[in-house]
Design an enzyme around this catalytic site. Structure first.
Site, PDB file in Angstrom:
ATOM      1  N   ASP A   1       1.266 -19.582 -17.107  1.00  0.00           N
ATOM      2  CA  ASP A   1       2.383 -20.528 -17.041  1.00  0.00           C
ATOM      3  C   ASP A   1       1.951 -21.982 -17.207  1.00  0.00           C
ATOM      4  OD1 ASP A   1       4.660 -18.996 -16.913  1.00  0.00           O
ATOM      5  OD2 ASP A   1       4.692 -18.864 -14.738  1.00  0.00           O
TER       6      ASP A   1
ATOM      7  N   LYS B   1       4.366 -24.793 -18.184  1.00  0.00           N
ATOM      8  CA  LYS B   1       5.405 -25.334 -17.293  1.00  0.00           C
ATOM      9  C   LYS B   1       5.127 -26.768 -16.877  1.00  0.00           C
ATOM     10  CE  LYS B   1       7.411 -21.117 -15.365  1.00  0.00           C
ATOM     11  NZ  LYS B   1       7.651 -20.322 -14.151  1.00  0.00           N
TER      12      LYS B   1
END
Length: 384
Positions: free
Chosen positions: A234, A237
Site C-alpha cells: 500500500d 497510499k
C-alpha cells in the site's frame, strides 16, 4: 626487457569476470560453483540459509546443486531445535564434518533430507556483516573425508567471496526497503498501519508462498522477496489525501475513484526510488512492483487498476492480497471491530475463487497453527 606488442597486452581473461554482470545471486552462485568444481570436484552442493532474528529461525535462500534436485527447499527451522547449527553461531567459527554418519540418528527434517540424498561430508561457514550474524553457507560433498587443511584454506577464500556477494545483494535490498519505508514515513500514513500489522502480513505471505512453492515453482529467493516486499503493497497510499485515507465512514464514488489510484501511484513511487538509487537491475524488483500495482486485482476481473483475471494476476500479488485481507479482518480498525479467526477464515473461503485466489486462501488456512503463532508473536499494543 623483452619487447611486448600492444596486441598482447590483454592475453588473460578474468576467470570470474561474469560476477561483474547484472545477474541474480542464484546465477552467480551456480557460475562460481562451476569454477570451484574445477579445483574441488567433490563439492557437489553450495547452499545459503538466512537467519531471521525476529523469529530465531533459519530459512533456505538459494543454492547450487551439481546434477538434479535440491534436498532442502522452501524450508525453515528454529535454531532452538537445531543445536549443532546454533553452536556454530555461538562459536563464530566454521564447522567441519568429514563423515555425516555421526548424525545418522538425527531426527531433524533437514538432517534426514541431506542423508537421503547421499551427502557424506559438509563444511559450514557462518556469515557475518560487521559482526552481525546473517546465516550460513554450506559446502556439501557426496564423498566422505574430502576436506584437507590446505583445501579448506582455498575454500575459505571462495566462501568469503560468496559471503560478500550475498551481503551485497541483501544490502541493496535493505537500501530499497529503507527508501520506500522512509517515503511512507514522511506522511501521516505511518499512523494507519502498526509495525505489528506490517510484520504479520510479511509472515502470512511467507506461509502462503512456502506452501505453494512446489506447485507454483516458487524458488527460495522468490519466497524471501515476497516476504520482504508484501508489507509495502500500500505504499501508493502516501499519495492519497488524509481526508480520504482517514475518513471514518464509507467513501463516496468520487473519493473511491481517488483511492483506487493508489496501486498505480505505488508503482510510480517504487520506479522513482529504483531509478534514484540505481537499483533497477536488482534481482526480483518485479515482485515489489507487481505487489504494489496488482494487489487489488480480483480473480473474477472485478478488481483494479487493470481488471486482470485469474492467472493474469502475478502470483506474488495474489499472495499479498490474501495476507492483507486476513490481517485486516482480524485487526482492530477505527471503523471496525476485530473479527475472530473463525469469522475471518469463513470470509476468506467465501471470497476464494471470486475476489481472492483459491490456492492462496487454502495455503494460508492449511497452516492455521502457524498463523496463531504469528498472531501471538506480533500482537498489536493495546490502546492507551
Amino acid at each position: 626487457m623483452p619487447y611486448q606488442k600492444k596486441e598482447n597486452l590483454f592475453p588473460h581473461q578474468d576467470t570470474l569476470a561474469k560476477l561483474h554482470e547484472s545477474l541474480p545471486l542464484s546465477d552467480k552462485l551456480r557460475f562460481l560453483h562451476q569454477i570451484i568444481r574445477e579445483d574441488f570436484s567433490f563439492i557437489h552442493r553450495l547452499a545459503i540459509a538466512l537467519f531471521d532474528e525476529k523469529t530465531n529461525t533459519l530459512k533456505t535462500y538459494t543454492h547450487s546443486t551439481y546434477g538434479d534436485g535440491n534436498p532442502i527447499a522452501a524450508y525453515e527451522v528454529s535454531l532452538d531445535t537445531a543445536p549443532s547449527l546454533r553452536t556454530i553461531m555461538q562459536h563464530r567459527r566454521p564447522r567441519l564434518v568429514q563423515d555425516l554418519d555421526i548424525f545418522a540418528q538425527g531426527t531433524h527434517e533437514h538432517t534426514q533430507r541431506i542423508a537421503a540424498e547421499g551427502y557424506q561430508a559438509s563444511y559450514t561457514m557462518p556469515l557475518y556483516q560487521s559482526g552481525h550474524f546473517l546465516g550460513f553457507l554450506f559446502f556439501n560433498s557426496l564423498q566422505p573425508h574430502p576436506f584437507e587443511p590446505k583445501t579448506l584454506r582455498r575454500i575459505d577464500i571462495y566462501g568469503h567471496l560468496i559471503a560478500l556477494m550475498t551481503i551485497n545483494e541483501l544490502t541493496a535490498i535493505r537500501t530499497l526497503l529503507s527508501a520506500v519505508r522512509a517515503a511512507r514515513s514522511m506522511t501521516h500514513y505511518r499512523d494507519v498501519e502498526t509495525g505489528s500489522h506490517i510484520d504479520r502480513i510479511a509472515y502470512y505471505a511467507r506461509i502462503i508462498a512456502r506452501e505453494l512453492a512446489p506447485s507454483y515453482h516458487i524458488s527460495d529467493a522468490q519466497i524471501e522477496h515476497i516476504f520482504l516486499f508484501s508489507p509495502l503493497h500500500d505504499i501508493g497510499k502516501i499519495a492519497i489525501p488524509d481526508s480520504i485515507l482517514r475518513k471514518p465512514g464509507k467513501l463516496n464514488e468520487a473519493e473511491f475513484a481517488i483511492m483506487k489510484t493508489h496501486p498505480a501511484k505505488g508503482r510510480e513511487i517504487i520506479d522513482s526510488i529504483l531509478e534514484d538509487f540505481s537499483l533497477s537491475t536488482l534481482d526480483y524488483v518485479s515482485i515489489m512492483r507487481n505487489i504494489a500495482e496488482y494487489h487489488h486485482e480480483a480473480i473474477d476481473g472485478s478488481g483494479y487498476p487493470k481488471g486482470l483475471k485469474g492467472d493474469e494476476i502475478p502470483i506474488e500479488a495474489r499472495i499479498s492480497a490474501v495476507a492483507d485481507v486476513f490481517d485486516a479482518l482480524t485487526s482492530r480498525r477505527s471503523y471496525k471491530a476485530t473479527w475472530s479467526n473463525d469469522d475471518a477464515t469463513a470470509m476468506l473461503r467465501q471470497l476464494a475463487g471470486t475476489k481472492l485466489d483459491h490456492d492462496c486462501v487454502e495455503a494460508l488456512l492449511k497452516n492455521i497453527s502457524k498463523v496463531l503463532e504469528i498472531q501471538q508473536r506480533f500482537r498489536d499494543e493495546a490502546p492507551i
